[in-house]
Scaffold this motif. Structure first.
Motif, PDB file in Angstrom:
ATOM      1  N   VAL A  46       0.747  10.775   3.023  1.00 57.24           N
ATOM      2  CA  VAL A  46      -0.007   9.643   2.469  1.00 57.24           C
ATOM      3  C   VAL A  46      -1.408   9.612   3.083  1.00 57.24           C
ATOM      4  O   VAL A  46      -1.570   9.589   4.299  1.00 57.24           O
ATOM      5  CB  VAL A  46       0.753   8.315   2.738  1.00 57.24           C
ATOM      6  CG1 VAL A  46      -0.094   7.113   2.337  1.00 57.24           C
ATOM      7  CG2 VAL A  46       2.075   8.320   1.977  1.00 57.24           C
ATOM      8  N   ASP A  47      -2.429   9.623   2.216  1.00 54.02           N
ATOM      9  CA  ASP A  47      -3.817   9.637   2.681  1.00 54.02           C
ATOM     10  C   ASP A  47      -4.410   8.239   2.802  1.00 54.02           C
ATOM     11  O   ASP A  47      -5.399   8.051   3.502  1.00 54.02           O
ATOM     12  CB  ASP A  47      -4.688  10.466   1.725  1.00 54.02           C
ATOM     13  CG  ASP A  47      -4.418  11.957   1.889  1.00 54.02           C
ATOM     14  OD1 ASP A  47      -4.352  12.413   3.041  1.00 54.02           O
ATOM     15  OD2 ASP A  47      -4.232  12.656   0.877  1.00 54.02           O
ATOM     16  N   ALA A  48      -3.864   7.276   2.096  1.00 53.34           N
ATOM     17  CA  ALA A  48      -4.344   5.897   2.204  1.00 53.34           C
ATOM     18  C   ALA A  48      -3.265   4.964   1.690  1.00 53.34           C
ATOM     19  O   ALA A  48      -2.539   5.297   0.752  1.00 53.34           O
ATOM     20  CB  ALA A  48      -5.627   5.697   1.392  1.00 53.34           C
ATOM     21  N   ALA A  49      -3.163   3.796   2.321  1.00 52.34           N
ATOM     22  CA  ALA A  49      -2.213   2.771   1.872  1.00 52.34           C
ATOM     23  C   ALA A  49      -2.845   1.420   2.183  1.00 52.34           C
ATOM     24  O   ALA A  49      -2.779   0.932   3.303  1.00 52.34           O
ATOM     25  CB  ALA A  49      -0.872   2.928   2.604  1.00 52.34           C
ATOM     26  N   GLU A  50      -3.476   0.852   1.178  1.00 49.99           N
ATOM     27  CA  GLU A  50      -4.301  -0.339   1.375  1.00 49.99           C
ATOM     28  C   GLU A  50      -3.724  -1.536   0.636  1.00 49.99           C
ATOM     29  O   GLU A  50      -3.378  -1.437  -0.547  1.00 49.99           O
ATOM     30  CB  GLU A  50      -5.720  -0.054   0.870  1.00 49.99           C
ATOM     31  CG  GLU A  50      -6.427   1.044   1.650  1.00 49.99           C
ATOM     32  CD  GLU A  50      -6.794   0.593   3.050  1.00 49.99           C
ATOM     33  OE1 GLU A  50      -7.265  -0.543   3.198  1.00 49.99           O
ATOM     34  OE2 GLU A  50      -6.606   1.375   4.000  1.00 49.99           O
ATOM     35  N   LEU A  51      -3.667  -2.656   1.322  1.00 48.67           N
ATOM     36  CA  LEU A  51      -3.112  -3.889   0.754  1.00 48.67           C
ATOM     37  C   LEU A  51      -4.231  -4.830   0.299  1.00 48.67           C
ATOM     38  O   LEU A  51      -5.217  -5.018   1.006  1.00 48.67           O
ATOM     39  CB  LEU A  51      -2.287  -4.607   1.831  1.00 48.67           C
ATOM     40  CG  LEU A  51      -1.719  -5.980   1.459  1.00 48.67           C
ATOM     41  CD1 LEU A  51      -0.516  -5.817   0.536  1.00 48.67           C
ATOM     42  CD2 LEU A  51      -1.328  -6.754   2.711  1.00 48.67           C
ATOM     43  N   VAL A  52      -4.056  -5.397  -0.891  1.00 45.90           N
ATOM     44  CA  VAL A  52      -4.950  -6.454  -1.379  1.00 45.90           C
ATOM     45  C   VAL A  52      -4.054  -7.572  -1.905  1.00 45.90           C
ATOM     46  O   VAL A  52      -3.127  -7.300  -2.673  1.00 45.90           O
ATOM     47  CB  VAL A  52      -5.844  -5.926  -2.531  1.00 45.90           C
ATOM     48  CG1 VAL A  52      -6.679  -7.045  -3.123  1.00 45.90           C
ATOM     49  CG2 VAL A  52      -6.754  -4.799  -2.045  1.00 45.90           C
ATOM     50  N   LEU A  53      -4.294  -8.799  -1.485  1.00 48.22           N
ATOM     51  CA  LEU A  53      -3.505  -9.902  -2.046  1.00 48.22           C
ATOM     52  C   LEU A  53      -4.174 -10.400  -3.326  1.00 48.22           C
ATOM     53  O   LEU A  53      -5.334 -10.099  -3.594  1.00 48.22           O
ATOM     54  CB  LEU A  53      -3.365 -11.040  -1.029  1.00 48.22           C
ATOM     55  CG  LEU A  53      -2.634 -10.693   0.270  1.00 48.22           C
ATOM     56  CD1 LEU A  53      -2.315 -11.957   1.068  1.00 48.22           C
ATOM     57  CD2 LEU A  53      -1.355  -9.909   0.024  1.00 48.22           C
ATOM     58  N   ALA A  99       0.735  -9.329  -4.720  1.00 48.95           N
ATOM     59  CA  ALA A  99       0.000  -8.365  -3.877  1.00 48.95           C
ATOM     60  C   ALA A  99      -0.102  -7.021  -4.594  1.00 48.95           C
ATOM     61  O   ALA A  99       0.648  -6.744  -5.545  1.00 48.95           O
ATOM     62  CB  ALA A  99       0.725  -8.189  -2.544  1.00 48.95           C
ATOM     63  N   TYR A 100      -1.048  -6.221  -4.114  1.00 50.41           N
ATOM     64  CA  TYR A 100      -1.288  -4.898  -4.725  1.00 50.41           C
ATOM     65  C   TYR A 100      -1.473  -3.871  -3.609  1.00 50.41           C
ATOM     66  O   TYR A 100      -1.903  -4.199  -2.501  1.00 50.41           O
ATOM     67  CB  TYR A 100      -2.559  -4.929  -5.586  1.00 50.41           C
ATOM     68  CG  TYR A 100      -2.553  -6.044  -6.600  1.00 50.41           C
ATOM     69  CD1 TYR A 100      -2.027  -5.844  -7.875  1.00 50.41           C
ATOM     70  CD2 TYR A 100      -3.043  -7.309  -6.256  1.00 50.41           C
ATOM     71  CE1 TYR A 100      -2.002  -6.883  -8.803  1.00 50.41           C
ATOM     72  CE2 TYR A 100      -3.019  -8.350  -7.174  1.00 50.41           C
ATOM     73  CZ  TYR A 100      -2.500  -8.144  -8.440  1.00 50.41           C
ATOM     74  OH  TYR A 100      -2.472  -9.170  -9.348  1.00 50.41           O
ATOM     75  N   LEU A 101      -1.183  -2.635  -3.956  1.00 54.31           N
ATOM     76  CA  LEU A 101      -1.419  -1.539  -3.017  1.00 54.31           C
ATOM     77  C   LEU A 101      -2.302  -0.502  -3.677  1.00 54.31           C
ATOM     78  O   LEU A 101      -2.069  -0.142  -4.834  1.00 54.31           O
ATOM     79  CB  LEU A 101      -0.100  -0.840  -2.675  1.00 54.31           C
ATOM     80  CG  LEU A 101       0.792  -1.451  -1.612  1.00 54.31           C
ATOM     81  CD1 LEU A 101       2.132  -0.707  -1.613  1.00 54.31           C
ATOM     82  CD2 LEU A 101       0.149  -1.373  -0.230  1.00 54.31           C
ATOM     83  N   VAL A 102      -3.294  -0.026  -2.961  1.00 51.28           N
ATOM     84  CA  VAL A 102      -3.972   1.199  -3.384  1.00 51.28           C
ATOM     85  C   VAL A 102      -3.354   2.309  -2.546  1.00 51.28           C
ATOM     86  O   VAL A 102      -3.452   2.306  -1.311  1.00 51.28           O
ATOM     87  CB  VAL A 102      -5.494   1.143  -3.158  1.00 51.28           C
ATOM     88  CG1 VAL A 102      -6.132   2.482  -3.533  1.00 51.28           C
ATOM     89  CG2 VAL A 102      -6.112   0.016  -3.982  1.00 51.28           C
ATOM     90  N   LEU A 103      -2.684   3.213  -3.228  1.00 52.73           N
ATOM     91  CA  LEU A 103      -2.012   4.317  -2.538  1.00 52.73           C
ATOM     92  C   LEU A 103      -2.694   5.618  -2.911  1.00 52.73           C
ATOM     93  O   LEU A 103      -3.070   5.821  -4.078  1.00 52.73           O
ATOM     94  CB  LEU A 103      -0.541   4.376  -2.948  1.00 52.73           C
ATOM     95  CG  LEU A 103       0.314   3.162  -2.590  1.00 52.73           C
ATOM     96  CD1 LEU A 103       1.699   3.275  -3.244  1.00 52.73           C
ATOM     97  CD2 LEU A 103       0.449   3.026  -1.070  1.00 52.73           C
ATOM     98  N   GLU A 104      -2.830   6.493  -1.944  1.00 56.71           N
ATOM     99  CA  GLU A 104      -3.403   7.812  -2.249  1.00 56.71           C
ATOM    100  C   GLU A 104      -2.578   8.840  -1.493  1.00 56.71           C
ATOM    101  O   GLU A 104      -2.253   8.626  -0.316  1.00 56.71           O
ATOM    102  CB  GLU A 104      -4.866   7.833  -1.801  1.00 56.71           C
ATOM    103  CG  GLU A 104      -5.645   8.955  -2.421  1.00 56.71           C
ATOM    104  CD  GLU A 104      -7.149   8.645  -2.464  1.00 56.71           C
ATOM    105  OE1 GLU A 104      -7.601   8.030  -3.444  1.00 56.71           O
ATOM    106  OE2 GLU A 104      -7.844   9.010  -1.511  1.00 56.71           O
TER     107      GLU A 104
END
Ligand code: FAD
Ligand code: 2HG
Ligand code: ZN
Length: 430
Positions: A240-247, A269-274
Motif C-alpha cells: 500500500v502506497d497511501a491510505a488517507e482518511l477524509v470524513l 468517511a472516505y479513504l483514498v487508497l493507492e
C-alpha cells in the motif's frame, strides 16, 4: 548590521522593503505573524556560515525559512529575528543510479526533486505543499506525508546532511554509505530539530523504486473503524502506497470550495487508497462503494478530495491545527471525543494507516489545551509530523519528561551556544 549582512551576501539579497518582507513574516495559515528587519538570502553554504557567524557575533537571532509552508508557526520571525531564506540553495546533483541517491541544496522544492529523479526513481515522499515546501524545511520538520505508510518519513530517506551549526561551523557528511557506524547520527539529530540546532544547507536522499502499476481508489466507508479495517485488508493483499482518511464534513468542504461533484456514494468517511498492483486487490477490501483511477488525470482528480483539505479549511477561517498520532485501537473513539470539544467546527482527516490525524478547529481559539490533553491521555503524540514550532511548545511537557527536555536543552546549548537559532521554537521558555 544590515551593511554587514549586505557585505556577506550582496545588497540585493538583503530584503528590507516592507512589501517584500511581508510574505516572509506570516505563516501559511495566517495565524502566526511577526516582523523582521531583513530577509537574508545566501546562495551557498559558505555564505550561510558567514551569516550565522556574523549574527552570533552581533547577538542577532535568526529564523531559517524554506517554503514557509510549515503549520506550527516555526518559520516566521515572531520576535524581530532576521529571516534566513534558504531558497537560493536550489541545485540538484546527478542521480547516483547504482545507489539510488541524490544530493541537493536545501532550497530545492519537493516537486522539483520529484521531477528531477523521475522516471527511473521516486522521491519516496509526497505532500500537498510539494511545489513550495523545500527539502531543507522537510528535513528540519522530519516531514511525513502520504507515502509514509510505505517508505517512512524524511528521516528514513536521509542518507547524508550538510548544515551550519549555531556557532557558524559547517558539518558535512554526504557520502551516503548505507552502513556507517562512525559516531553520532548528526543527520538524524538535525532532522526534526526545526531549525533550532543548525541550518540545513544540503541533503542526500535515498530514493525508492517507483511502483510498477499505480492504482488509486476513493472508497466510501462507514466510519473510522471501517476505514482501519479496509486498510488492514488491503495491506494483506498488496504493497500500500497511501491510505488517507477524509470524513464527510471535510469532503463536503472541499466540494464547496472547489465546486466538485460527489465522487462516490455519500458516507460518514472516505479513504483514498493507492497501491502497487492489480485493481482486483480491491475485491479483498470491505467498502460501501469505490471509484478507481488508473490514469494520471483521473488519479489527480481523486486526490484533490484529500489534498485540498488544508486549503479548503483555510478558505473558511484561520484554524487551530492539531497534528496528532494515536495508538490505532483508540483512533475511532478519539475522533468521536475530539469532535465534542470546544465551541468551533472540527474537521478531521489524515494519514490513517500511521495513526496520524489532522484535527482542524475553526472558530474556537481556546481549544488547544483540551485537545492536546485528550491526545496525551490516549498515549498519543501532540505532533506526528508538523513539529512543535511555536504553536505547541507550551504543551511539550505532556509528552516529554523533564529529563528528556533537559537533554534537549543540553543539545541545544552544545550546537547553538548563543541560542540564536529559532529561539521561539520547540523548547518552552525556562
Ligand atoms: P518552512 O515552513 O519554511 O519551515 C518549517 C520549519 O523548518 C521552521 O521551523 C523553519 O525554521 C525550519 N527550516 C526551514 N528550512 C530550514 C533549513 N534549511 N534549515 C533549518 N531549518 C529550516 N507536512 C507533513 O509532514 N506532511 C504533510 O502531508 C504535509 N502536507 C501539507 C500540505 C499543505 C497544503 C501545507 C500548506 C503544508 C503541509 N505540510 C505537511 C507542512 C509543511 O509542508 C512541512 O512542514 C514542510 O516540511 C515545510 O517545509 P518548508 O520548506 O515550507 O519549511
Ligand atoms: C496533510 O496531511 C498536511 O495534508 C496538512 O499534513 C494537515 O492541514 C492540516 O492540518
Ligand atoms: Zn499530514
Amino acid at each position: 548590521v544590515l551593511d554587514g549582512l549586505r557585505e556577506l551576501v550582496g545588497a540585493e539579497h538583503v530584503l528590507v522593503d516592507a512589501d517584500v518582507r511581508a510574505g516572509y513574516e506570516v505563516d501559511w495559515t495566517g495565524r502566526f505573524r511577526g516582523a523582521t528587519p531583513a530577509v537574508v538570502r545566501p546562495a551557498s553554504v559558505d555564505e550561510v556560515a558567514a551569516v550565522v557567524a556574523y549574527c552570533r557575533a552581533e547577538g542577532i537571532a535568526v529564523v531559517p525559512q524554506g517554503g514557509n509552508t510549515g503549520l506550527v508557526g516555526g518559520s516566521v520571525p515572531l520576535d524581530g529575528e532576521v529571516v534566513l531564506s534558504l531558497r537560493r540553495l536550489s541545485s540538484i546533483g546527478p542521480v547516483d543510479d547504482l545507489a539510488g541517491q541524490v544530493t541537493m541544496g536545501a532550497g530545492v522544492t519537493l516537486g522539483a526533486l520529484q521531477a528531477a529523479v523521475a522516471p527511473g526513481w521516486s522521491a519516496g515522499l509526497d505532500l500537498a505543499a510539494r511545489d513550495s515546501a523545500t527539502i531543507g524545511g522537510m528535513v528540519a520538520t522530519n516531514a511525513g506525508g502520504t507515502s509514509f505508510v510505505r517508505h517512512g518519513g524524511m528521516r528514513a530517506r536521509l542518507a547524508g546532511i550538510e548544515a551550519v551549526l549555531g556557532d557558524g561551523s559547517i558539518v558535512r557528511h554526504l557520502g551516503g554509505l548505507a552502513k556507517d557506524n562512525t559516531g553520532y547520527d548528526l543527520a538524524g539529530l538535525l532532522c526534526g530539530s526545526e531549525g533550532t540546532l543548525g541550518v540545513v544547507t544540503a541533503a542526500r536522499l535515498q530514493l525508492v523504486v517507483p511502483p510498477r502499476n499505480v492504482v488509486t481508489a476513493l472508497c466510501a466507508v462507514d466510519g473510522v473503524e471501517g476505514a482501519l479495517r479496509a486498510v488492514r485488508q488491503l495491506r494483506a493483499a498488496v504493497p500500500v502506497d497511501a491510505a488517507e482518511l477524509v470524513l464527510d464534513e471535510g469532503l463536503q468542504l472541499v466540494r464547496t470550495h472547489l465546486g466538485l461533484p460527489q465522487p462516490v456514494t455519500a458516507a460518514p468517511a472516505y479513504l483514498v487508497l493507492e497501491w502497487d498492483g492489480a485493481v482486483e486487490a480491491l475485491r479483498s477490501v470491505e467498502v460501501l462503494d469505490a471509484v478507481v483511477a488508473e490514469d494520471e488525470g483521473r488519479r489527480q482528480a481523486l486526490w484533490r478530495y484529500r489534498d485540498a483539505q488544508t486549503e479548503a479549511v483555510n478558505a473558511v477561517g484561520v484554524p487551530h491545527k492539531f497534528d496528532v498520532t494515536l495508538p490505532p485501537p483508540g483512533l475511532a473513539r478519539f475522533v468521536d471525543e475530539v469532535r465534542t470539544l470546544g465551541s468551533g467546527t472540527t474537521i478531521v482527516f489524515g494519514h490513517v494507516a500511521d495513526g496520524n490525524l489532522h484535527v482542524n478547529v475553526l472558530g474556537d481559539d481556546d481549544v488547544d489545551d483540551d485537545v492536546l490533553r485528550l491526545v496525551a491521555g490516549y498515549g498519543g503524540s501532540i505532533s506526528a509530523e508538523h513539529g512543535i514550532g511555536t504553536a505547541k511548545k507550551r504543551w511539550l511537557h505532556l509528552v516529554r519528561s523533564e529529563a528528556e527536555i533537559a537533554a534537549f536543552r543540553a543539545i541545544k546549548r552544545a550546537l547553538d551556544p548563543a541560542g540564536i537559532l529559532n529561539p521561539n521554537v520547540l523548547l518552552p521558555p525556562l
